[in-house]
Write an enzyme that holds these catalytic residues in place. Structure first.
Site, PDB file in Angstrom:
ATOM      1  N   HIS A 100      -7.462  -5.840   0.885  1.00 10.14           N
ATOM      2  CA  HIS A 100      -6.168  -5.158   0.981  1.00 10.14           C
ATOM      3  C   HIS A 100      -5.408  -5.400   1.983  1.00 10.14           C
ATOM      4  O   HIS A 100      -4.038  -5.253   1.866  1.00 10.14           O
ATOM      5  CB  HIS A 100      -6.716  -3.502   1.060  1.00 10.14           C
ATOM      6  CG  HIS A 100      -5.755  -2.505   0.986  1.00 10.14           C
ATOM      7  ND1 HIS A 100      -5.048  -2.263  -0.210  1.00 10.14           N
ATOM      8  CD2 HIS A 100      -5.103  -1.722   1.831  1.00 10.14           C
ATOM      9  CE1 HIS A 100      -4.362  -1.221  -0.054  1.00 10.14           C
ATOM     10  NE2 HIS A 100      -4.295  -1.046   0.985  1.00 10.14           N
ATOM     11  N   SER A 121       0.831  -1.171  -0.007  1.00 11.56           N
ATOM     12  CA  SER A 121      -0.043  -0.152  -0.089  1.00 11.56           C
ATOM     13  C   SER A 121       0.768   1.414  -0.055  1.00 11.56           C
ATOM     14  O   SER A 121       1.388   1.768  -0.794  1.00 11.56           O
ATOM     15  CB  SER A 121      -0.889  -0.050   1.294  1.00 11.56           C
ATOM     16  OG  SER A 121      -1.920   0.780   1.042  1.00 11.56           O
TER      17      SER A 121
END
Ligand SMILES: *[C@@H]1O[C@H](CO)[C@@H](O)[C@H](O)[C@H]1NC(C)=O
Ligand SMILES: *[C@@H]1O[C@H](CO)[C@@H](O)[C@H](O)[C@H]1NC(C)=O
Ligand SMILES: *[C@@H]1O[C@H](CO)[C@@H](O)[C@H](O)[C@H]1NC(C)=O
Ligand SMILES: *[C@@H]1O[C@H](CO)[C@@H](O)[C@H](O)[C@H]1NC(C)=O
Ligand SMILES: *[C@@H]1O[C@H](CO)[C@@H](O)[C@H](O)[C@H]1NC(C)=O
Length: 393
Positions: free
Chosen positions: A369, A164
């Protein structure tokens, strides 16, 4: 994670006793966890050009050999820390899997998180300390840590794995300081983030637009530092999120609401340990810079507003980061159910980079995620794929 705080606002008490190992792991630091699981652990500190003192955690080798192999630098994302790469334990967590495969594992900690909260002039109580976004993580933190690892190990290149914001900052670094491309053997992007206008997380979209319409309110509230971890968060995590707690599903649902639902891949038993280490602190400006990306559809530097942009950049809009300058080989992992790193945005990133290796689709429809960090099946789905490619670079 931001919404975890919401979970903590929900008062509640649970009766069940937590497993002793989980209680222990919830209160251990990254190096203590590494040692508790029988791995060698080292701590190093690095000073950035702009005065931040960062902590690097290192696992120089695995359990079956004392030989130190090629360095791999592993960088966490927003609100996280080095702990995220070891929390799920040997045979599950990326740091141990890399070490057991013979690599020399270095875990970065960005300015502002639990392990990197010192500065040569400021304390963490000063607003000046928190005046940074991921632009600074990429421009200052990464080169300081990468140069330290290369100098310390006497190597010319390293592998880089980022999650990320650990990918965003990599793209910032290698576009602003392209000489760093030559120091990278291969870069793994776990949930790449550069373009963000296809984010599907309702929470992040709301955040982005609330900022757009109410920038002044954000300033007034002085939201400099975001969610720094504390004993209260840890206690709440243990009470609300442990096995047997009626509120455990609230904990996981709040997590899922931000990043995508994947009940099949989260080990809920580990939630109290996860919550004891996450969130690890962040600056509001990191969130706001992402908010600017969601709204602008650009991957570009901080937007100061029309007139201040002229003063800072000599133009009304901030300059885009030049992704064609990112010449290091980049391996992009993406997943269908990742509400933050959307396939449309990743495809655009792939097309903008100078040397993309592969856009790799994670073969698990509900993969989200955060599964890259804690997913029960991440070894087979992602980490083993990394291990397979590394010897080729
Ligand atoms: C690693 O070194 C330690 C201490 O010198 C020794 O006890 C151990 O047997 C070694 N392990 C391997 C796998 O060589
Ligand atoms: C924050 O840093 C920017 C430069 O990146 C500077 O222009 C601004 O004045 C600083 N703000 C504060 C509150 O220190
Ligand atoms: C590089 O490493 C050597 C020893 O490993 C150390 O003495 C030196 O200070 C380091 N240089 C930098 C710039 O970190
Ligand atoms: C979940 O975590 C607990 C505690 O570490 C562990 O005992 C269990 O095996 C894990 N479950 C799975 C499916 O990985
Ligand atoms: C990624 O980019 C490369 C090089 O531009 C291209 O060959 C490849 O088809 C792209 N992959 C996808 C899935 O778009």
């Amino acid at each position: 994670m931001l919404p975890l705080l919401l979970a903590l606002l929900l008062a509640g008490n649970a009766a069940a006793d937590l497993d002793a190992t989980l209680i222990r792991d919830a209160s251990l630091t990254t190096p203590e966890l590494i040692e508790a699981y029988g791995y060698p652990s080292q701590t190093h500190t690095v000073q950035t050009e702009d005065g931040y003192i960062l902590t690097l955690h290192r696992i120089p080798h695995g359990r079956s050999s004392n030989a130190t192999g090629e360095p791999v630098f592993v960088q966490h994302g927003l609100l996280s820390s080095s702990a995220d790469w070891v929390l799920t334990g040997p045979d599950h967590a990326l740091a141990y899997i890399l070490a057991d495969a013979g690599y020399d594992v270095w875990l970065g900690n960005f300015r502002g998180n639990t392990y990197s909260r010192q500065h040569v002039r400021y304390t963490a109580d000063d607003n000046e300390f928190w005046n940074f976004s991921w632009n600074e993580n990429g421009k200052f933190d990464l080169p300081a840590m990468i140069d330290y690892v290369l100098n310390y190990t006497g190597k010319e290149k390293l592998y880089y794995a980022g999650h990320s914001m650990g990918t965003t900052s990599f793209f910032v670094l290698n576009s602003l300081k392209p000489e760093y491309n030559d120091k990278i053997r291969l870069m793994f992007s776990l949930a790449p983030i550069a373009f963000m206008n296809h984010v599907t997380s309702p929470f992040l979209k709301a955040l982005a637009w609330s900022y757009e319409f109410d920038e002044i309110l954000w300033d007034d509230l002085g939201l400099y530092k975001f969610f720094t971890n504390s004993a209260i968060l840890k206690a709440a995590g243990e009470d609300l999120c442990e096995d047997g707690a009626v509120t455990q599903s609230v904990c996981s649902n709040i997590l899922f609401l931000t990043v995508g639902f994947d009940t099949t891949n989260l080990n809920k038993t580990l939630l109290p340990v996860i919550l004891a280490h996450t969130p690890a602190g962040a600056a509001a400006k990191q969130f706001l810079h992402y908010s600017q990306e969601v709204v602008s559809a650009h991957f570009r530097q901080w937007d100061y507003g029309l007139f201040s942009n002229i003063a800072h950049y000599g133009r009304t809009a901030p300059p885009d980061y030049d992704l064609s300058a990112v010449t290091a080989p980049v391996f992009l992992f993406y997943a269908d159910n990742d509400w933050v790193s959307n396939i449309v945005d990743v495809t655009k990133l792939n097309a903008s980079l100078a040397n993309p290796v592969t856009m790799y689709h994670v073969d698990w429809q509900p993969y989200n995620h955060l599964d890259y960090l804690w997913g029960i099946h991440s070894k087979e789905l992602v980490y083993d794929v990394m291990l397979k490619y590394m010897p080729n670079y």
